[in-house]
Design a protein around this motif. Structure first.
Motif, PDB file in Angstrom:
ATOM      1  N   ARG A  35       0.847  -1.199   0.000  1.00 29.24           N
ATOM      2  CA  ARG A  35       0.000   0.000   0.000  1.00 29.24           C
ATOM      3  C   ARG A  35       0.883   1.249   0.000  1.00 29.24           C
ATOM      4  O   ARG A  35       0.613   2.222  -0.721  1.00 29.24           O
ATOM      5  CB  ARG A  35      -0.923   0.002   1.216  1.00 29.24           C
ATOM      6  CG  ARG A  35      -1.857   1.206   1.277  1.00 29.24           C
ATOM      7  CD  ARG A  35      -2.824   1.088   2.446  1.00 29.24           C
ATOM      8  NE  ARG A  35      -3.712   2.241   2.506  1.00 29.24           N
ATOM      9  CZ  ARG A  35      -3.429   3.377   3.134  1.00 29.24           C
ATOM     10  NH1 ARG A  35      -2.255   3.504   3.770  1.00 29.24           N
ATOM     11  NH2 ARG A  35      -4.286   4.376   3.152  1.00 29.24           N
ATOM     12  N   ASP A  36       1.928   1.224   0.781  1.00 26.07           N
ATOM     13  CA  ASP A  36       2.861   2.348   0.839  1.00 26.07           C
ATOM     14  C   ASP A  36       3.515   2.573  -0.531  1.00 26.07           C
ATOM     15  O   ASP A  36       3.618   3.712  -1.014  1.00 26.07           O
ATOM     16  CB  ASP A  36       3.926   2.067   1.904  1.00 26.07           C
ATOM     17  CG  ASP A  36       4.891   3.212   2.114  1.00 26.07           C
ATOM     18  OD1 ASP A  36       4.519   4.369   1.833  1.00 26.07           O
ATOM     19  OD2 ASP A  36       6.012   2.948   2.575  1.00 26.07           O
ATOM     20  N   LEU A  37       3.953   1.499  -1.174  1.00 25.04           N
ATOM     21  CA  LEU A  37       4.616   1.620  -2.477  1.00 25.04           C
ATOM     22  C   LEU A  37       3.650   2.110  -3.552  1.00 25.04           C
ATOM     23  O   LEU A  37       4.039   2.885  -4.431  1.00 25.04           O
ATOM     24  CB  LEU A  37       5.228   0.284  -2.884  1.00 25.04           C
ATOM     25  CG  LEU A  37       6.445  -0.149  -2.064  1.00 25.04           C
ATOM     26  CD1 LEU A  37       6.850  -1.577  -2.415  1.00 25.04           C
ATOM     27  CD2 LEU A  37       7.628   0.809  -2.294  1.00 25.04           C
ATOM     28  N   ARG A  38       2.393   1.678  -3.498  1.00 28.76           N
ATOM     29  CA  ARG A  38       1.426   2.165  -4.484  1.00 28.76           C
ATOM     30  C   ARG A  38       1.144   3.652  -4.278  1.00 28.76           C
ATOM     31  O   ARG A  38       0.941   4.395  -5.245  1.00 28.76           O
ATOM     32  CB  ARG A  38       0.132   1.346  -4.410  1.00 28.76           C
ATOM     33  CG  ARG A  38       0.318  -0.129  -4.751  1.00 28.76           C
ATOM     34  CD  ARG A  38       0.825  -0.334  -6.180  1.00 28.76           C
ATOM     35  NE  ARG A  38       1.063  -1.743  -6.442  1.00 28.76           N
ATOM     36  CZ  ARG A  38       2.271  -2.292  -6.576  1.00 28.76           C
ATOM     37  NH1 ARG A  38       3.357  -1.539  -6.496  1.00 28.76           N
ATOM     38  NH2 ARG A  38       2.416  -3.574  -6.807  1.00 28.76           N
ATOM     39  N   MET A  39       1.119   4.096  -3.025  1.00 27.59           N
ATOM     40  CA  MET A  39       0.969   5.534  -2.775  1.00 27.59           C
ATOM     41  C   MET A  39       2.189   6.287  -3.288  1.00 27.59           C
ATOM     42  O   MET A  39       2.077   7.389  -3.841  1.00 27.59           O
ATOM     43  CB  MET A  39       0.756   5.795  -1.277  1.00 27.59           C
ATOM     44  CG  MET A  39      -0.595   5.340  -0.758  1.00 27.59           C
ATOM     45  SD  MET A  39      -0.953   5.964   0.914  1.00 27.59           S
ATOM     46  CE  MET A  39       0.333   5.152   1.879  1.00 27.59           C
ATOM     47  N   MET A  40       3.382   5.701  -3.121  1.00 30.81           N
ATOM     48  CA  MET A  40       4.602   6.299  -3.650  1.00 30.81           C
ATOM     49  C   MET A  40       4.518   6.461  -5.158  1.00 30.81           C
ATOM     50  O   MET A  40       4.817   7.515  -5.717  1.00 30.81           O
ATOM     51  CB  MET A  40       5.803   5.438  -3.277  1.00 30.81           C
ATOM     52  CG  MET A  40       7.131   5.928  -3.842  1.00 30.81           C
ATOM     53  SD  MET A  40       8.462   4.693  -3.758  1.00 30.81           S
ATOM     54  CE  MET A  40       8.013   3.651  -5.176  1.00 30.81           C
ATOM     55  N   GLU A  41       4.091   5.393  -5.820  1.00 27.46           N
ATOM     56  CA  GLU A  41       3.951   5.439  -7.276  1.00 27.46           C
ATOM     57  C   GLU A  41       2.949   6.513  -7.696  1.00 27.46           C
ATOM     58  O   GLU A  41       3.153   7.211  -8.695  1.00 27.46           O
ATOM     59  CB  GLU A  41       3.497   4.080  -7.796  1.00 27.46           C
ATOM     60  CG  GLU A  41       4.516   2.972  -7.609  1.00 27.46           C
ATOM     61  CD  GLU A  41       3.997   1.611  -8.016  1.00 27.46           C
ATOM     62  OE1 GLU A  41       4.763   0.631  -7.924  1.00 27.46           O
ATOM     63  OE2 GLU A  41       2.816   1.515  -8.433  1.00 27.46           O
ATOM     64  N   GLY A  42       1.862   6.622  -6.942  1.00 29.02           N
ATOM     65  CA  GLY A  42       0.855   7.624  -7.260  1.00 29.02           C
ATOM     66  C   GLY A  42       1.407   9.039  -7.221  1.00 29.02           C
ATOM     67  O   GLY A  42       1.043   9.879  -8.060  1.00 29.02           O
ATOM     68  N   LYS A  43       2.274   9.297  -6.265  1.00 28.59           N
ATOM     69  CA  LYS A  43       2.895  10.626  -6.192  1.00 28.59           C
ATOM     70  C   LYS A  43       3.806  10.867  -7.381  1.00 28.59           C
ATOM     71  O   LYS A  43       3.880  11.991  -7.911  1.00 28.59           O
ATOM     72  CB  LYS A  43       3.673  10.771  -4.887  1.00 28.59           C
ATOM     73  CG  LYS A  43       2.769  10.846  -3.657  1.00 28.59           C
ATOM     74  CD  LYS A  43       3.555  11.090  -2.374  1.00 28.59           C
ATOM     75  CE  LYS A  43       2.616  11.211  -1.189  1.00 28.59           C
ATOM     76  NZ  LYS A  43       3.328  11.498   0.086  1.00 28.59           N
TER      77      LYS A  43
END
Length: 214
Positions: free
Chosen positions: A141-149
């Motif tokens: 979840r953290d990595l997907r939020m990172m990708e989103g940014k």
């Protein structure tokens, strides 16, 4: 090229540093403390090591200024089921610092969407995938939020997604765009590092997801 690398003292980051130096690039390695990084380079003048707080954009901006590219191999420590925002928060800080420094090229290591590629069989999709994603749900979840940014930024970004990482010597590896890489179960850290270095000057991968696996 002049490259600033975050997570340089990590097991994958160290490979990126070594391979970037071997390719003739000039590297600024950002670490939490300089004692955690041994300068083993035989190319004097190519490597600078600096301790900086990645969560503080003004603190890292001076190390990004003048760079041609920024690389992040940061990863959260601890139990992967536990909720965290380490990588996404760090990426937000890196993007702010890059914007302030006027640097546009960004490559970050992330995790593959396991068992979801065309060609993955029923066993992978129906049994292995739910188990793996459940175990890794906090970090993913953290990595997907990172990708989103990264996607929301105006930078020339590339996300390099990898599966379970192995500490083995470099070998043959596969690469695909947009996660369509069946059987992406393992990747060697050294191969992921090679893939990252190969994309530094590759405009084909600007604003793209790249999957790498053994």
């Amino acid at each position: 090229m002049r490259i600033t690398i975050f997570g340089a003292s990590g097991r994958t980051g160290h490979h990126v540093v070594d391979q970037a130096l071997a390719a003739g690039h000039h590297v600024t390695a950002i670490v939490r403390n300089t004692g955690s990084f041994a300068d083993e380079t035989t190319a004097p003048g190519q490597l600078s090591i600096a301790a900086a707080d990645v969560m503080n954009p003004p603190n890292i901006t001076p190390y990004i200024e003048g760079a041609d590219a920024v690389v992040s191999t940061l990863g959260a420590r601890g139990f992967p089921m536990r909720a965290t925002t380490v990588c996404s928060d760090a990426m937000g800080s890196i993007i702010d610092a890059m914007s302030a420094a006027g640097v546009r090229r960004l490559i970050a290591m992330s995790a593959v969407d396991f068992g979801n590629a065309k060609g993955d069989g029923v066993l992978m999709r129906r049994i292995a995938r739910p188990l793996v994603l459940g175990f890794l749900r906090g970090s993913l979840r953290d990595l997907r939020m990172m990708e989103g940014k990264m996607v929301a930024s105006r930078l020339e970004w590339t996300v390099v997604r990898a599966p379970q990482l192995l500490n083995q010597a470099r070998g043959h590896y596969r690469v695909a765009f947009d996660n369509h890489l069946p059987g992406a179960v393992f990747a060697r850290r050294a191969d992921v590092a090679d893939c990252i270095v190969q994309q530094l000057e590759n405009p084909v991968t600007f604003r793209q997801f790249v999957t790498v696996a053994r």
